[in-house]
Design a protein around this motif. Structure first.
Motif, PDB file in Angstrom:
ATOM      1  N   VAL A   1      51.516   7.160 102.378  1.00 45.70           N
ATOM      2  CA  VAL A   1      50.450   6.331 103.691  1.00 45.70           C
ATOM      3  C   VAL A   1      50.152   4.989 102.886  1.00 45.70           C
ATOM      4  CG1 VAL A   1      48.548   6.254 105.377  1.00 45.70           C
ATOM      5  CG2 VAL A   1      50.086   9.121 105.284  1.00 45.70           C
ATOM      6  N   THR A   2      50.200   4.039 104.140  1.00 45.92           N
ATOM      7  CA  THR A   2      50.243   3.062 103.120  1.00 45.92           C
ATOM      8  C   THR A   2      48.871   2.912 104.521  1.00 45.92           C
ATOM      9  OG1 THR A   2      52.751   2.535 102.673  1.00 45.92           O
ATOM     10  CG2 THR A   2      50.812   0.371 102.803  1.00 45.92           C
ATOM     11  N   PHE A   3      48.080   2.201 103.655  1.00 42.79           N
ATOM     12  CA  PHE A   3      46.814   1.803 104.886  1.00 42.79           C
ATOM     13  C   PHE A   3      46.147  -0.026 104.648  1.00 42.79           C
ATOM     14  CE2 PHE A   3      45.217   5.865 103.193  1.00 42.79           C
ATOM     15  CZ  PHE A   3      44.830   6.315 103.794  1.00 42.79           C
ATOM     16  N   GLU A   4      46.105  -0.443 105.494  1.00 41.04           N
ATOM     17  CA  GLU A   4      46.007  -2.138 105.357  1.00 41.04           C
ATOM     18  C   GLU A   4      45.009  -2.651 104.770  1.00 41.04           C
ATOM     19  OE1 GLU A   4      45.225  -3.324 109.517  1.00 41.04           O
ATOM     20  OE2 GLU A   4      46.817  -2.447 110.084  1.00 41.04           O
TER      21      GLU A   4
ATOM     22  N   ALA B   1      50.051  -0.521  95.629  1.00 38.09           N
ATOM     23  CA  ALA B   1      48.315  -0.300  95.924  1.00 38.09           C
ATOM     24  C   ALA B   1      47.683   0.508  96.733  1.00 38.09           C
ATOM     25  CB  ALA B   1      47.605  -1.326  94.839  1.00 38.09           C
ATOM     26  N   ARG B   2      48.031  -0.094  98.095  1.00 39.57           N
ATOM     27  CA  ARG B   2      47.588   0.609  99.183  1.00 39.57           C
ATOM     28  C   ARG B   2      48.211   1.748 100.043  1.00 39.57           C
ATOM     29  NH1 ARG B   2      49.059  -2.295 103.029  1.00 39.57           N
ATOM     30  NH2 ARG B   2      51.046  -4.377 102.012  1.00 39.57           N
ATOM     31  N   THR B   3      49.039   2.527  99.217  1.00 40.57           N
ATOM     32  CA  THR B   3      49.747   3.858  99.100  1.00 40.57           C
ATOM     33  C   THR B   3      49.024   4.840  98.698  1.00 40.57           C
ATOM     34  OG1 THR B   3      51.799   2.115 100.242  1.00 40.57           O
ATOM     35  CG2 THR B   3      51.790   4.209 100.378  1.00 40.57           C
ATOM     36  N   VAL B   4      48.809   6.319  98.953  1.00 37.03           N
ATOM     37  CA  VAL B   4      48.916   7.286  98.719  1.00 37.03           C
ATOM     38  C   VAL B   4      50.006   8.586  98.852  1.00 37.03           C
ATOM     39  CG1 VAL B   4      46.472   7.420  98.967  1.00 37.03           C
ATOM     40  CG2 VAL B   4      47.775   7.831 100.815  1.00 37.03           C
ATOM     41  N   VAL B   5      50.207   9.385  98.090  1.00 34.51           N
ATOM     42  CA  VAL B   5      51.174  10.093  98.545  1.00 34.51           C
ATOM     43  C   VAL B   5      50.296  11.371  98.800  1.00 34.51           C
ATOM     44  CG1 VAL B   5      53.262  11.439  96.994  1.00 34.51           C
ATOM     45  CG2 VAL B   5      52.107   9.597  96.062  1.00 34.51           C
ATOM     46  N   ILE B   6      51.217  12.020  99.942  1.00 36.55           N
ATOM     47  CA  ILE B   6      50.854  13.543 100.434  1.00 36.55           C
ATOM     48  C   ILE B   6      51.431  14.576 100.173  1.00 36.55           C
ATOM     49  CG2 ILE B   6      50.022  14.162 102.703  1.00 36.55           C
ATOM     50  CD1 ILE B   6      49.201  12.069 101.771  1.00 36.55           C
ATOM     51  N   ALA B   7      50.759  15.617  99.762  1.00 34.29           N
ATOM     52  CA  ALA B   7      51.604  16.673  99.337  1.00 34.29           C
ATOM     53  C   ALA B   7      51.884  17.787 100.127  1.00 34.29           C
ATOM     54  CB  ALA B   7      52.127  16.685  97.389  1.00 34.29           C
ATOM     55  N   GLY B   8      52.007  18.722 100.551  1.00 38.60           N
ATOM     56  CA  GLY B   8      51.712  19.697 100.930  1.00 38.60           C
ATOM     57  C   GLY B   8      52.686  19.519 102.535  1.00 38.60           C
TER      58      GLY B   8
ATOM     59  N   GLU C   1      51.026   1.867 107.723  1.00 38.89           N
ATOM     60  CA  GLU C   1      52.802   2.922 107.960  1.00 38.89           C
ATOM     61  C   GLU C   1      52.736   3.880 107.103  1.00 38.89           C
ATOM     62  OE1 GLU C   1      57.084   1.611 106.435  1.00 38.89           O
ATOM     63  OE2 GLU C   1      55.973   0.573 105.509  1.00 38.89           O
ATOM     64  N   VAL C   2      53.242   5.515 107.814  1.00 40.53           N
ATOM     65  CA  VAL C   2      53.598   6.425 107.080  1.00 40.53           C
ATOM     66  C   VAL C   2      55.109   6.757 107.399  1.00 40.53           C
ATOM     67  CG1 VAL C   2      53.656   8.898 107.951  1.00 40.53           C
ATOM     68  CG2 VAL C   2      51.313   7.555 109.016  1.00 40.53           C
ATOM     69  N   MET C   3      55.400   7.166 105.837  1.00 39.26           N
ATOM     70  CA  MET C   3      57.221   7.430 105.506  1.00 39.26           C
ATOM     71  C   MET C   3      57.049   8.531 105.464  1.00 39.26           C
ATOM     72  SD  MET C   3      57.704   4.773 102.711  1.00 39.26           S
ATOM     73  CE  MET C   3      59.337   5.491 102.374  1.00 39.26           C
ATOM     74  N   TYR C   4      57.806   9.139 106.513  1.00 36.62           N
ATOM     75  CA  TYR C   4      57.980  10.554 106.612  1.00 36.62           C
ATOM     76  C   TYR C   4      59.448  10.749 107.214  1.00 36.62           C
ATOM     77  CZ  TYR C   4      57.701  15.554 107.439  1.00 36.62           C
ATOM     78  OH  TYR C   4      58.124  16.572 107.007  1.00 36.62           O
ATOM     79  N   PRO C   5      60.511  11.902 106.974  1.00 33.22           N
ATOM     80  CA  PRO C   5      60.194  12.367 106.115  1.00 33.22           C
ATOM     81  C   PRO C   5      60.996  11.049 104.889  1.00 33.22           C
ATOM     82  CG  PRO C   5      62.322  12.758 107.103  1.00 33.22           C
ATOM     83  CD  PRO C   5      61.232  11.711 107.708  1.00 33.22           C
TER      84      PRO C   5
ATOM     85  N   MET D   1      55.325  14.729 113.400  1.00 28.77           N
ATOM     86  CA  MET D   1      54.673  15.146 112.405  1.00 28.77           C
ATOM     87  C   MET D   1      53.881  13.512 112.042  1.00 28.77           C
ATOM     88  SD  MET D   1      52.867  17.192 110.149  1.00 28.77           S
ATOM     89  CE  MET D   1      54.162  18.973 110.385  1.00 28.77           C
ATOM     90  N   THR D   2      55.092  13.009 111.695  1.00 27.38           N
ATOM     91  CA  THR D   2      54.223  11.444 111.309  1.00 27.38           C
ATOM     92  C   THR D   2      53.257  10.805 112.162  1.00 27.38           C
ATOM     93  OG1 THR D   2      56.780  10.868 111.027  1.00 27.38           O
ATOM     94  CG2 THR D   2      55.019   8.914 111.567  1.00 27.38           C
ATOM     95  N   ASP D   3      53.279  11.261 113.218  1.00 29.40           N
ATOM     96  CA  ASP D   3      52.128  10.709 114.556  1.00 29.40           C
ATOM     97  C   ASP D   3      50.537  11.869 114.159  1.00 29.40           C
ATOM     98  OD1 ASP D   3      51.068   9.461 116.771  1.00 29.40           O
ATOM     99  OD2 ASP D   3      50.694  11.556 116.962  1.00 29.40           O
ATOM    100  N   ILE D   4      50.863  13.190 113.348  1.00 28.39           N
ATOM    101  CA  ILE D   4      49.911  13.970 113.244  1.00 28.39           C
ATOM    102  C   ILE D   4      49.123  13.185 111.832  1.00 28.39           C
ATOM    103  CG2 ILE D   4      49.159  16.919 112.327  1.00 28.39           C
ATOM    104  CD1 ILE D   4      51.179  17.113 114.178  1.00 28.39           C
ATOM    105  N   LEU D   5      50.021  12.548 111.140  1.00 30.97           N
ATOM    106  CA  LEU D   5      49.623  12.648 109.538  1.00 30.97           C
ATOM    107  C   LEU D   5      48.648  11.630 110.138  1.00 30.97           C
ATOM    108  CD1 LEU D   5      52.885  12.864 107.202  1.00 30.97           C
ATOM    109  CD2 LEU D   5      50.308  14.195 107.078  1.00 30.97           C
ATOM    110  N   MET D   6      49.637   9.962 110.924  1.00 28.30           N
ATOM    111  CA  MET D   6      48.824   9.352 111.278  1.00 28.30           C
ATOM    112  C   MET D   6      47.396   9.191 111.391  1.00 28.30           C
ATOM    113  SD  MET D   6      49.629   5.854 112.922  1.00 28.30           S
ATOM    114  CE  MET D   6      51.133   4.974 112.191  1.00 28.30           C
TER     115      MET D   6
END
Length: 346
Positions: A61-64, A10-17, A48-52, A28-33
């Protein structure tokens, strides 16, 4: 499933593109964070950022705090910008726990209407009526591909069924007046199987339910009793890509028409419930070789005991996994780690 896992999805969003292959994955993980922590992007503390991930160009991307998810989703446009990138990249951000059946494809047979309407004009009318759908080019045989949310496609198909039925009833009235046999004119207005069957619904001996194909597979696999009926009722199905039509009909004259309706209602009720809770992830094979497919199969089988309500559907080019958001989130994460481990030991 543990409450913590449900809360995480529920605290996670999906990032496409996400631009693929430009930079090292860690960069890339650092840039997304950084992007999703910035206040100008309506961001907040990132857990947390899950990539790839198993899907090219997609990150999780999971937020606190779950409130940050709502804030991030309210932003009209997300542009991934960083001095390490040569230009900005537009990102599409969606809620992870959103049901996944938001994009399905169906092929509609419009040839039934060619004697009554100009098909191109009819399709233009559909486009105005169903703005959420994407229509492909009209083929010479009257077929057209339609893509969009399952409810929107189902609504359009139901509208077509009613339109076709009204044509058939009009023909029956005209033929009755001229003392001709109705079936000859009905032959002209034959729709695909599900439409033709719908004309008989008035008799109460046949009913249909249009389902998302993945929901149909999930329902048959985990709730098989839904389709177990007595000898008086026969259930058949027709799958057309992402859409499956289930036909329920009486097997004989002694059958109870009310039972047909009860079975239909039961399937519909399950379909609505599953549509609101399930999510699907599609995992593509990278190399399309037998050895790779065996590794994926072995990894999925090893995870199956821990995720008994995740449905794994293998195809030649990919694997679909269907389940509730929390389980799919954890399952795909563990699967990704297992696959990476297996390929590193080759």
């Amino acid at each position: 499933m543990a409450t913590g896992q449900a809360a995480k999805s529920a605290r996670t969003v999906v990032i496409a593109g996400v631009p693929d292959g430009l930079l090292h994955d860690d960069v890339m993980t650092d840039i997304l964070m950084i992007h999703f922590q910035m206040s100008k992007n309506n961001g907040g503390d990132v857990e947390e950022v899950m990539y790839p991930t198993m899907t090219k160009g997609v990150a999780y991307v999971t937020f606190e705090d779950q409130e940050v998810v709502e804030s991030v989703l309210r932003k009209d446009e997300h542009r991934l910008e960083d001095r390490r990138l040569s230009r900005y990249y537009p990102l599409k951000v969606t809620r992870y726990c959103e049901n996944v059946f938001s994009s399905v494809t169906s092929v509609l047979n419009m040839s039934v209407f060619k004697d009554q309407f100009v098909l191109e004009d009819l399709i233009e009318e559909f486009k105005k009526k169903s703005t959420a759908l994407s229509f492909g080019p009209l083929q010479s045989n009257g077929h057209i591909s339609v893509q969009g949310s399952f409810p929107a496609i189902k609504s359009l198909r139901d509208f077509l069924l009613l339109k076709a039925k009204s044509l058939s009833e009009k023909d029956e009235r005209e033929e009755s007046k001229s003392h001709k046999r109705p079936w000859r004119r009905l032959q002209k207005h034959r729709l695909p199987t599900e439409t033709n069957n719908s004309v008989r619904n008035a008799d109460g001996d046949k009913q249909m339910v249009v389902l998302d194909t993945d929901i149909y597979h999930y329902l048959k696999h985990f709730f098989p009793k839904t389709f177990l009926v007595n000898d008086g009722v026969v259930i058949s199905d027709i799958t057309d890509g992402d859409v499956t039509t289930v036909c329920i009909e009486n097997a004989g004259s002694r059958s109870d028409a009310g039972q047909v309706l009860r079975v239909k209602q039961k399937i519909e009720n399950w379909s609505v419930e599953l549509h609101n809770t399930l999510r699907k992830e599609r995992i593509y094979f990278q190399e399309h070789i037998r050895d790779e497919k065996r590794r994926y199969k072995r990894a999925c089988e090893s995870l199956n005991p821990r995720y008994p309500y995740v449905l794994i559907i293998p195809y030649d080019t990919h694997i679909d996994v269907v389940g509730n958001s929390a389980e799919i989130f954890e399952f795909t994460k563990e699967l990704s780690n297992k696959i990476q481990s297996l390929f590193q030991t080759r």
